[in-house]
Scaffold this motif. Structure first.
Motif, PDB file in Angstrom:
ATOM      1  N   VAL A 128      -3.296  -0.699 -10.678  1.00  0.00           N
ATOM      2  CA  VAL A 128      -3.728  -1.456  -9.498  1.00  0.00           C
ATOM      3  C   VAL A 128      -3.856  -2.936  -9.849  1.00  0.00           C
ATOM      4  N   ALA A 129      -4.505  -3.225 -10.968  1.00  0.00           N
ATOM      5  CA  ALA A 129      -4.665  -4.622 -11.382  1.00  0.00           C
ATOM      6  C   ALA A 129      -3.316  -5.267 -11.674  1.00  0.00           C
ATOM      7  N   TYR A 130      -2.428  -4.513 -12.315  1.00  0.00           N
ATOM      8  CA  TYR A 130      -1.085  -5.003 -12.640  1.00  0.00           C
ATOM      9  C   TYR A 130      -0.285  -5.286 -11.372  1.00  0.00           C
ATOM     10  N   ALA A 173      -1.387  -5.891  -8.352  1.00  0.00           N
ATOM     11  CA  ALA A 173      -1.958  -7.017  -7.603  1.00  0.00           C
ATOM     12  C   ALA A 173      -1.452  -8.343  -8.132  1.00  0.00           C
ATOM     13  N   GLU A 174      -1.261  -8.426  -9.442  1.00  0.00           N
ATOM     14  CA  GLU A 174      -0.834  -9.689 -10.050  1.00  0.00           C
ATOM     15  C   GLU A 174       0.540 -10.140  -9.570  1.00  0.00           C
ATOM     16  N   PHE A 175       1.393  -9.205  -9.168  1.00  0.00           N
ATOM     17  CA  PHE A 175       2.696  -9.608  -8.640  1.00  0.00           C
ATOM     18  C   PHE A 175       2.539 -10.375  -7.338  1.00  0.00           C
ATOM     19  N   PHE A 176       1.576  -9.986  -6.531  1.00  0.00           N
ATOM     20  CA  PHE A 176       1.350 -10.709  -5.280  1.00  0.00           C
ATOM     21  C   PHE A 176       0.752 -12.082  -5.555  1.00  0.00           C
ATOM     22  N   PHE A 194       5.274   4.928 -11.123  1.00  0.00           N
ATOM     23  CA  PHE A 194       4.422   3.771 -10.842  1.00  0.00           C
ATOM     24  C   PHE A 194       4.468   3.521  -9.336  1.00  0.00           C
ATOM     25  N   PRO A 195       3.768   4.335  -8.565  1.00  0.00           N
ATOM     26  CA  PRO A 195       3.927   4.302  -7.103  1.00  0.00           C
ATOM     27  C   PRO A 195       3.441   3.022  -6.436  1.00  0.00           C
ATOM     28  N   LEU A 196       2.612   2.233  -7.122  1.00  0.00           N
ATOM     29  CA  LEU A 196       2.161   0.959  -6.565  1.00  0.00           C
ATOM     30  C   LEU A 196       2.895  -0.215  -7.204  1.00  0.00           C
ATOM     31  N   ALA A 197       2.922  -0.277  -8.520  1.00  0.00           N
ATOM     32  CA  ALA A 197       3.447  -1.448  -9.221  1.00  0.00           C
ATOM     33  C   ALA A 197       4.934  -1.664  -8.978  1.00  0.00           C
ATOM     34  N   MET A 198       5.719  -0.589  -8.933  1.00  0.00           N
ATOM     35  CA  MET A 198       7.153  -0.778  -8.742  1.00  0.00           C
ATOM     36  C   MET A 198       7.457  -1.303  -7.347  1.00  0.00           C
ATOM     37  N   MET A 201      12.165  -6.102   4.145  1.00  0.00           N
ATOM     38  CA  MET A 201      12.458  -5.033   3.195  1.00  0.00           C
ATOM     39  C   MET A 201      12.095  -3.664   3.759  1.00  0.00           C
ATOM     40  N   VAL A 202      12.998  -2.721   3.538  1.00  0.00           N
ATOM     41  CA  VAL A 202      12.750  -1.305   3.775  1.00  0.00           C
ATOM     42  C   VAL A 202      12.516  -0.657   2.417  1.00  0.00           C
ATOM     43  N   VAL A 203      11.396   0.049   2.276  1.00  0.00           N
ATOM     44  CA  VAL A 203      11.041   0.675   0.996  1.00  0.00           C
ATOM     45  C   VAL A 203      11.112   2.186   1.134  1.00  0.00           C
ATOM     46  N   LYS A 204      11.824   2.821   0.212  1.00  0.00           N
ATOM     47  CA  LYS A 204      11.863   4.269   0.147  1.00  0.00           C
ATOM     48  C   LYS A 204      11.098   4.695  -1.108  1.00  0.00           C
ATOM     49  N   PRO A 205       9.828   5.145  -0.954  1.00  0.00           N
ATOM     50  CA  PRO A 205       9.077   5.608  -2.130  1.00  0.00           C
ATOM     51  C   PRO A 205       9.515   7.008  -2.534  1.00  0.00           C
ATOM     52  N   ALA A 206       9.226   7.379  -3.773  1.00  0.00           N
ATOM     53  CA  ALA A 206       9.568   8.718  -4.246  1.00  0.00           C
ATOM     54  C   ALA A 206       8.823   9.769  -3.435  1.00  0.00           C
ATOM     55  N   SER A 207       9.470  10.895  -3.184  1.00  0.00           N
ATOM     56  CA  SER A 207       8.843  11.937  -2.373  1.00  0.00           C
ATOM     57  C   SER A 207       7.652  12.572  -3.068  1.00  0.00           C
ATOM     58  N   LYS A 208       7.572  12.452  -4.403  1.00  0.00           N
ATOM     59  CA  LYS A 208       6.407  12.975  -5.113  1.00  0.00           C
ATOM     60  C   LYS A 208       5.157  12.130  -4.877  1.00  0.00           C
ATOM     61  N   THR A 209       5.365  10.809  -4.684  1.00  0.00           N
ATOM     62  CA  THR A 209       4.216   9.899  -4.636  1.00  0.00           C
ATOM     63  C   THR A 209       4.356   8.863  -3.523  1.00  0.00           C
ATOM     64  N   PRO A 210       4.388   9.288  -2.258  1.00  0.00           N
ATOM     65  CA  PRO A 210       4.557   8.311  -1.179  1.00  0.00           C
ATOM     66  C   PRO A 210       3.265   7.695  -0.659  1.00  0.00           C
ATOM     67  N   LEU A 211       2.127   8.319  -0.961  1.00  0.00           N
ATOM     68  CA  LEU A 211       0.871   7.935  -0.309  1.00  0.00           C
ATOM     69  C   LEU A 211       0.399   6.541  -0.707  1.00  0.00           C
ATOM     70  N   THR A 212       0.586   6.187  -1.970  1.00  0.00           N
ATOM     71  CA  THR A 212       0.149   4.870  -2.433  1.00  0.00           C
ATOM     72  C   THR A 212       0.888   3.761  -1.702  1.00  0.00           C
ATOM     73  N   MET A 213       2.196   3.906  -1.525  1.00  0.00           N
ATOM     74  CA  MET A 213       2.977   2.879  -0.858  1.00  0.00           C
ATOM     75  C   MET A 213       2.633   2.794   0.627  1.00  0.00           C
ATOM     76  N   LEU A 214       2.330   3.916   1.247  1.00  0.00           N
ATOM     77  CA  LEU A 214       1.916   3.887   2.648  1.00  0.00           C
ATOM     78  C   LEU A 214       0.577   3.157   2.791  1.00  0.00           C
ATOM     79  N   TYR A 215      -0.307   3.354   1.834  1.00  0.00           N
ATOM     80  CA  TYR A 215      -1.594   2.646   1.864  1.00  0.00           C
ATOM     81  C   TYR A 215      -1.377   1.147   1.655  1.00  0.00           C
ATOM     82  N   LEU A 216      -0.446   0.791   0.761  1.00  0.00           N
ATOM     83  CA  LEU A 216      -0.136  -0.624   0.546  1.00  0.00           C
ATOM     84  C   LEU A 216       0.423  -1.242   1.823  1.00  0.00           C
ATOM     85  N   ALA A 217       1.249  -0.502   2.557  1.00  0.00           N
ATOM     86  CA  ALA A 217       1.798  -1.026   3.806  1.00  0.00           C
ATOM     87  C   ALA A 217       0.681  -1.404   4.769  1.00  0.00           C
ATOM     88  N   LYS A 218      -0.360  -0.588   4.817  1.00  0.00           N
ATOM     89  CA  LYS A 218      -1.503  -0.894   5.676  1.00  0.00           C
ATOM     90  C   LYS A 218      -2.187  -2.184   5.234  1.00  0.00           C
TER      91      LYS A 218
END
Length: 490
Positions: free
Chosen positions: A114-116, A118-121, A163-167, A182-199
């Motif tokens: 999470v910290a890593y 965030a630093e990209f933003f 790395f469902p958030l950092a990538m 950008m359209v993002v396709k997260p991995a089907s194993k770990t989509p929830l983190t990216m959906l939360y980031l979208a919010k």
């Protein structure tokens, strides 16, 4: 709290719909994806699955708002990215929990991601206002040359499960900073983190349509966008085989491509290395994420004269690490992402043992782990014979495979004896010696006397079959910019 009593519930406000046009909604055909909790094998959530129609609609909206988003001032985009950085930190506990639940990764590792991420933003909020052009005269003296950089246009990002958030952050932040949708396709194993980031991005002020997030039970539904010439950039992190196949598809429409593919990182320990440093760094270079990291040390190449001492000390250090369910706070490493990953790791270890490798650690799992979880024991192997599959394949698991070399030249030769070239690690007390070896290793990134490597301020990427392009650093934003030359009379 015991291994049988650990958090298994998601935060109540985690979205489970497709994110298109600023709204979370069901897929057009009603399809869904089940997300599992690797710590206990149960279904964690059911999320909407994107159809080809959904993907097309997401791209339609991205194209529709591309000109408007590109026309926003760099300062405005910078402020939005800065707000995203702040929101990620405000919701760090939720994001870490979501990742640990859907990935099965130890909570402390998820907190680090999470910290890593965030630093990209924050980094690209600062880079957004620093994109420079150029002005010069033609050497012939008959023209003025103006060079400017403009957004490449609508992008498609495919991100991996490990790395469902950092990538996603490493791709989204520079794209948004550059003025791209950008359209993002997260991995089907770990989509929830990216959906939360979208919010969170929506709360930060990203306009509707600029970002879409499309989980899908059929990856080709989203990658079908590569057939659309309106898409101008494709960025992918994942396996070499899949990345190269999709890049070929992108080439048919001359879509710009950046790829971060497989790795097979050598961990080279020279005989003058500080043993304490070399042993301690294994916990980071190998065991972060239970070894499910693209830059994880994969082949431990240790000078013959110190190999036995190194191996024994690594065994003792690894015995101090605790394995358990991901959401227990005192767990150092947890489950793998699925039964498929457990099977892959098991096959590589079994092959090495059948060929004559020695197992120093890893006969059995610790007691008390949930029986339905996707666990693999921390394993240390020595005397790895040449030809073992574990030397040629990414392990992606908690396995330390030690082999030896006799000279610096042999160390370099063995380190480079792979089609991959993402990351490498070198340990030596002599700076000149360390640099001499590091510079000869065919890898996009080399860590010297340390187990941590990634940095949002540095260019991340590989050579050979490990990829094309760089993410992060000053270079990262230029992956999403086109260079335009304007010739003026003199």
């Amino acid at each position: 709290m015991t291994a049988q009593n650990f958090p298994t519930e998601l935060p109540q406000d985690v979205p489970t719909g497709l994110f298109i046009g600023g709204e979370f909604r069901d897929g057009s055909d009603g399809g869904t994806v089940e997300v599992y909790n690797p710590s206990n094998g149960t279904v964690l959530a059911t999320v909407a699955s994107a159809s080809k129609d959904d993907a097309r609609e997401a791209l339609d909206k991205a194209v529709e708002v591309q000109e408007q988003w590109a026309a926003t001032s760099t300062r405005e985009r910078s402020e939005i990215l800065r707000k995203a950085f702040e929101l990620i930190h405000e919701h760090a506990d939720e994001l870490a929990l979501i990742q640990s639940l859907e990935l099965g990764r130890a909570l402390k590792d998820s907190q680090g991601e999470v910290a890593y991420a965030a630093e990209f933003f924050r980094w690209f909020a600062e880079e957004a206002v620093r994109v420079r052009g150029d002005y010069r005269e033609s050497p012939a003296g008959n023209a003025r040359i103006v060079v400017r950089h403009v957004p490449v246009g609508p992008c498609l990002a495919v991100t991996p499960w490990n790395f469902p958030l950092a990538m996603g952050a490493r791709k989204l932040a520079p794209a948004l900073a550059a003025g791209c949708t950008m359209v993002v396709k997260p991995a089907s194993k770990t989509p929830l983190t990216m959906l939360y980031l979208a919010k969170l991005l929506q709360q930060a002020g990203v306009p509707d349509g600029v970002v879409a997030v499309l989980p899908s039970n059929k990856a080709s539904n989203v990658s079908s966008l590569l057939e659309d010439a309106r898409l101008r950039k494709f960025t992918f992190t994942g396996s070499t085989e899949i990345g190269q196949m999709l890049a070929q598809k992108a080439a048919e429409k001359s879509i710009r491509v950046s790829l971060e593919l497989g790795g097979n990182a050598p961990y080279v320990v020279l005989d003058d290395a500080d043993m304490d440093t070399a042993v301690e760094a294994v916990a980071t270079a190998k065991m972060r994420g239970a070894g499910q990291v693209c830059i994880a040390a994969n082949r431990f190449l240790v000078q013959e004269s110190i190999a036995e001492e190194f191996t024994q000390r690594v065994v003792e250090r690894m015995k101090q690490l605790r394995q358990g369910p991901a959401t227990l706070e005192d767990v150092d490493y947890a489950a793998l992402s699925g039964t498929d990953q457990v099977e892959t790791v098991s096959k590589l270890v079994d092959d090495a043992l059948e060929r004559g490798a020695t197992r120093y650690l890893g006969d059995a799992l610790p007691e008390g782990l949930p029986e339905e979880g996707y666990y693999y024991p921390l394993t240390v192997l020595g005397n790895i014979p040449d030809g073992s599959e574990i030397l040629d394949n990414e392990i992606f698991g908690p396995v330390i495979a030690v082999s030896t070399f006799t000279s610096d030249e042999e160390a370099v030769q063995k380190a480079n004896d792979t089609q991959f070239g993402l990351a490498a690690y070198v340990f030596s007390s002599g700076l000149e010696r360390a640099l001499n070896v590091a510079e000869k290793i065919e890898a996009g990134m080399v860590a010297v006397n340390k187990g941590a490597l990634s940095d949002p301020a540095a260019p991340f990427g590989g050579v050979k079959q490990s990829g094309i392009g760089r993410e992060g650093g000053f270079e990262g934003i230029h992956e999403f910019l086109e260079t335009q030359f304007i010739s003026l009379p003199k």
